[in-house]
Write a protein that holds these residues in place. Structure first.
Motif, PDB file in Angstrom:
ATOM      1  N   ASP A 133      28.708  30.118 114.335  1.00 47.05           N
ATOM      2  CA  ASP A 133      29.771  30.289 115.329  1.00 47.05           C
ATOM      3  C   ASP A 133      30.951  29.424 114.888  1.00 47.05           C
ATOM      4  O   ASP A 133      31.392  28.519 115.589  1.00 47.05           O
ATOM      5  CB  ASP A 133      29.251  29.881 116.711  1.00 47.05           C
ATOM      6  CG  ASP A 133      30.197  30.252 117.846  1.00 47.05           C
ATOM      7  OD1 ASP A 133      31.115  31.061 117.621  1.00 47.05           O
ATOM      8  OD2 ASP A 133      30.009  29.721 118.957  1.00 47.05           O
ATOM      9  N   THR A 134      31.437  29.714 113.685  1.00 51.54           N
ATOM     10  CA  THR A 134      32.454  28.894 113.030  1.00 51.54           C
ATOM     11  C   THR A 134      33.722  28.741 113.869  1.00 51.54           C
ATOM     12  O   THR A 134      34.295  27.665 113.939  1.00 51.54           O
ATOM     13  CB  THR A 134      32.808  29.486 111.650  1.00 51.54           C
ATOM     14  OG1 THR A 134      31.599  29.653 110.930  1.00 51.54           O
ATOM     15  CG2 THR A 134      33.716  28.563 110.868  1.00 51.54           C
ATOM     16  N   ASN A 135      34.159  29.815 114.514  1.00 54.55           N
ATOM     17  CA  ASN A 135      35.361  29.746 115.357  1.00 54.55           C
ATOM     18  C   ASN A 135      35.041  29.303 116.776  1.00 54.55           C
ATOM     19  O   ASN A 135      35.931  29.223 117.611  1.00 54.55           O
ATOM     20  CB  ASN A 135      36.066  31.103 115.390  1.00 54.55           C
ATOM     21  CG  ASN A 135      36.619  31.479 114.047  1.00 54.55           C
ATOM     22  OD1 ASN A 135      37.037  30.628 113.273  1.00 54.55           O
ATOM     23  ND2 ASN A 135      36.602  32.765 113.747  1.00 54.55           N
ATOM     24  N   GLN A 136      33.761  29.075 117.037  1.00 54.25           N
ATOM     25  CA  GLN A 136      33.260  28.640 118.345  1.00 54.25           C
ATOM     26  C   GLN A 136      33.590  29.624 119.465  1.00 54.25           C
ATOM     27  O   GLN A 136      33.792  29.234 120.620  1.00 54.25           O
ATOM     28  CB  GLN A 136      33.729  27.216 118.652  1.00 54.25           C
ATOM     29  CG  GLN A 136      33.220  26.244 117.606  1.00 54.25           C
ATOM     30  CD  GLN A 136      33.475  24.793 117.909  1.00 54.25           C
ATOM     31  OE1 GLN A 136      34.130  24.447 118.880  1.00 54.25           O
ATOM     32  NE2 GLN A 136      32.951  23.920 117.079  1.00 54.25           N
ATOM     33  N   ASP A 137      33.629  30.905 119.119  1.00 50.62           N
ATOM     34  CA  ASP A 137      33.883  31.951 120.119  1.00 50.62           C
ATOM     35  C   ASP A 137      32.764  32.016 121.150  1.00 50.62           C
ATOM     36  O   ASP A 137      33.018  32.104 122.353  1.00 50.62           O
ATOM     37  CB  ASP A 137      34.033  33.319 119.449  1.00 50.62           C
ATOM     38  CG  ASP A 137      35.241  33.387 118.533  1.00 50.62           C
ATOM     39  OD1 ASP A 137      36.243  32.692 118.811  1.00 50.62           O
ATOM     40  OD2 ASP A 137      35.187  34.139 117.539  1.00 50.62           O
TER      41      ASP A 137
ATOM     42  N   GLN B 293      30.812  23.606 107.810  1.00 51.19           N
ATOM     43  CA  GLN B 293      29.956  24.784 107.635  1.00 51.19           C
ATOM     44  C   GLN B 293      29.231  24.781 106.288  1.00 51.19           C
ATOM     45  O   GLN B 293      28.098  25.250 106.184  1.00 51.19           O
ATOM     46  CB  GLN B 293      30.789  26.056 107.778  1.00 51.19           C
ATOM     47  CG  GLN B 293      29.996  27.322 107.608  1.00 51.19           C
ATOM     48  CD  GLN B 293      30.874  28.551 107.662  1.00 51.19           C
ATOM     49  OE1 GLN B 293      32.046  28.482 108.032  1.00 51.19           O
ATOM     50  NE2 GLN B 293      30.344  29.680 107.278  1.00 51.19           N
TER      51      GLN B 293
ATOM     52  N   ASP C 105      32.258  23.808 112.190  1.00 46.34           N
ATOM     53  CA  ASP C 105      33.535  24.454 111.903  1.00 46.34           C
ATOM     54  C   ASP C 105      33.682  24.672 110.397  1.00 46.34           C
ATOM     55  O   ASP C 105      32.766  24.393 109.627  1.00 46.34           O
ATOM     56  CB  ASP C 105      34.700  23.643 112.482  1.00 46.34           C
ATOM     57  CG  ASP C 105      34.794  22.233 111.922  1.00 46.34           C
ATOM     58  OD1 ASP C 105      34.222  21.968 110.843  1.00 46.34           O
ATOM     59  OD2 ASP C 105      35.443  21.393 112.572  1.00 46.34           O
ATOM     60  N   THR C 106      34.821  25.142 109.975  1.00 48.62           N
ATOM     61  CA  THR C 106      35.025  25.463 108.560  1.00 48.62           C
ATOM     62  C   THR C 106      34.886  24.243 107.660  1.00 48.62           C
ATOM     63  O   THR C 106      34.518  24.370 106.498  1.00 48.62           O
ATOM     64  CB  THR C 106      36.409  26.111 108.329  1.00 48.62           C
ATOM     65  OG1 THR C 106      37.415  25.273 108.913  1.00 48.62           O
ATOM     66  CG2 THR C 106      36.480  27.481 108.955  1.00 48.62           C
TER      67      THR C 106
END
Length: 157
Positions: free
Chosen positions: A110-114, A91, A87-88
């Motif tokens: 996939d920082t926002n884990q979409d 990262q 995550d942020t």
């Protein structure tokens, strides 16, 4: 009735998960990639390995794959895409880790884990093999030697 509903639900879920979702992710260098359209060469195997900097088994798996990657890449017409779910907050650890590892994979963030959510991934390491735009194999978890099982499966495909 409950059994029929459960069967239909499971069948629908399995069917809906046979293709990679149309999601854009960035590389560590800021380049944008669509996991559905940028990785869809006919008869090529794409191994999406979901990992995180805080996940030791994930890093062990990617290290183990890297040892034979150049050989397998040619032999099997395959490509590994390492998808970081950091995550942020974490990262910023990805790039330094990659500098030390020298992995020759595409690494996407996939920082926002979409993508993780779209594929209903709960735990990492999680590996998905895609061929001809279809998910053909899924593996969850890693223990030493599990990469051999992956190689065997890739050869079958």
């Amino acid at each position: 009735m409950k059994k029929i509903f459960f069967f239909i639900l499971c069948s629908f879920w399995g069917f809906s998960q046979t293709q990679m979702p149309n999601i854009e992710l960035s590389s560590v260098d800021g380049e944008s990639f669509n996991v559905s359209t940028d990785y869809n060469e006919t008869d090529k195997l794409y191994v999406f390995s979901f990992w995180a900097t805080w996940c030791a088994p994930c890093i062990n798996e990617l290290d183990a794959i890297h040892q034979k990657y150049d050989e397998l890449k040619e032999e099997l017409n395959m490509e590994v895409i390492a998808v970081s779910i950091d995550d942020t907050r974490t990262q910023k650890r990805v790039k330094p880790l990659l500098n030390g590892k020298k992995w020759s994979y595409d690494v996407l963030l996939d920082t926002n884990q979409d993508l993780k959510r779209a594929l209903s991934i709960v735990n990492v390491p999680y590996t998905i093999v895609v061929k001809n735009e279809k998910i053909v194999y899924i593996s969850n978890g890693y223990s030493q030697g599990a990469e051999e099982e992956l190689y065997t499966k890739l050869k079958e495909l």
